[in-house]
Scaffold this motif. Sequence first.
Motif, short mmCIF file in Angstrom:
data_model
loop_
_atom_site.label_atom_id
_atom_site.label_comp_id
_atom_site.label_asym_id
_atom_site.label_seq_id
_atom_site.Cartn_x
_atom_site.Cartn_y
_atom_site.Cartn_z
N ILE A 194 0.87 -1.18 0.00
CA ILE A 194 0.00 0.00 0.00
C ILE A 194 0.90 1.23 0.00
O ILE A 194 1.87 1.30 0.73
CB ILE A 194 -0.91 0.01 1.25
N GLY A 195 0.61 2.16 -0.85
CA GLY A 195 1.40 3.39 -0.94
C GLY A 195 2.66 3.26 -1.75
O GLY A 195 3.47 4.18 -1.80
N ALA A 196 2.85 2.10 -2.41
CA ALA A 196 4.05 1.91 -3.24
C ALA A 196 4.09 2.95 -4.35
O ALA A 196 3.08 3.25 -4.97
CB ALA A 196 4.06 0.51 -3.84
N LYS A 197 5.26 3.50 -4.56
CA LYS A 197 5.45 4.49 -5.62
C LYS A 197 6.57 4.05 -6.54
O LYS A 197 7.46 3.31 -6.13
CB LYS A 197 5.79 5.85 -5.02
N GLY A 198 6.52 4.50 -7.76
CA GLY A 198 7.56 4.19 -8.72
C GLY A 198 7.52 5.20 -9.85
O GLY A 198 6.48 5.79 -10.13
N LYS A 199 8.64 5.37 -10.49
CA LYS A 199 8.74 6.32 -11.59
C LYS A 199 8.21 5.70 -12.87
O LYS A 199 8.45 4.53 -13.16
CB LYS A 199 10.20 6.71 -11.77
N CYS A 200 7.49 6.50 -13.64
CA CYS A 200 7.00 6.09 -14.95
C CYS A 200 8.15 6.23 -15.95
O CYS A 200 8.81 7.26 -15.99
CB CYS A 200 5.82 6.98 -15.36
N HIS A 201 8.38 5.18 -16.73
CA HIS A 201 9.46 5.19 -17.72
C HIS A 201 8.89 5.09 -19.13
O HIS A 201 8.38 4.05 -19.52
CB HIS A 201 10.43 4.03 -17.47
N GLN A 202 8.92 6.19 -19.85
CA GLN A 202 8.49 6.27 -21.25
C GLN A 202 6.98 6.14 -21.43
O GLN A 202 6.52 5.92 -22.54
CB GLN A 202 9.19 5.20 -22.10
N GLY A 203 6.21 6.28 -20.38
CA GLY A 203 4.75 6.26 -20.49
C GLY A 203 4.21 7.66 -20.64
O GLY A 203 4.96 8.63 -20.85
N GLU A 204 2.93 7.80 -20.51
CA GLU A 204 2.28 9.10 -20.64
C GLU A 204 2.70 10.06 -19.53
O GLU A 204 2.70 11.27 -19.71
CB GLU A 204 0.76 8.90 -20.60
N PHE A 205 3.09 9.52 -18.37
CA PHE A 205 3.54 10.33 -17.23
C PHE A 205 5.05 10.23 -17.07
O PHE A 205 5.57 10.19 -15.96
CB PHE A 205 2.83 9.87 -15.96
N ASN A 206 5.77 10.17 -18.15
CA ASN A 206 7.21 9.94 -18.19
C ASN A 206 7.98 10.72 -17.11
O ASN A 206 7.85 11.94 -17.02
CB ASN A 206 7.75 10.28 -19.58
N GLN A 207 8.76 9.99 -16.34
CA GLN A 207 9.64 10.51 -15.29
C GLN A 207 8.90 11.07 -14.07
O GLN A 207 9.51 11.66 -13.20
CB GLN A 207 10.62 11.55 -15.84
N GLN A 208 7.60 10.86 -13.98
CA GLN A 208 6.85 11.31 -12.80
C GLN A 208 6.71 10.15 -11.82
O GLN A 208 6.62 8.99 -12.22
CB GLN A 208 5.47 11.81 -13.20
N GLU A 209 6.70 10.47 -10.53
CA GLU A 209 6.51 9.48 -9.47
C GLU A 209 5.02 9.12 -9.43
O GLU A 209 4.17 9.99 -9.26
CB GLU A 209 6.95 10.08 -8.14
N MET A 210 4.71 7.84 -9.61
CA MET A 210 3.32 7.39 -9.67
C MET A 210 3.04 6.40 -8.55
O MET A 210 3.89 5.60 -8.20
CB MET A 210 3.05 6.70 -11.02
N GLN A 211 1.81 6.42 -8.02
CA GLN A 211 1.40 5.44 -7.03
C GLN A 211 0.96 4.18 -7.74
O GLN A 211 0.44 4.23 -8.85
CB GLN A 211 0.27 5.98 -6.17
N GLY A 212 1.15 3.03 -7.09
CA GLY A 212 0.88 1.74 -7.70
C GLY A 212 -0.53 1.52 -8.19
O GLY A 212 -0.75 0.86 -9.18
#
Length: 67
Positions: free
Chosen positions: A35-53
């Motif tokens: 719960i609350g896991a975050k990760g960076k988007c790589h080459q997606g629509e939100f490129n280089q943004q920190e996204m929640q799982g």
Amino acid sequence: MKIQTPSDLKQCCTCARWGGARQPNIFLSYVEYEIGAKGKCHQGEFNQQEMQGAMSGCRKWEQQYRK
């Protein structure tokens, strides 16, 4: 606490472009993540943004684990 999400549900936690910590189950039908896991988007629509799982996926969603 871990959350299980079907591996074909179009969310960040199941996307090949999401850089967060997750683990598929033995049958690759579910992805587990904290719960609350975050990760960076790589080459997606939100490129280089920190996204929640559990955030909804985007048009560039690409399935990480196949059943």
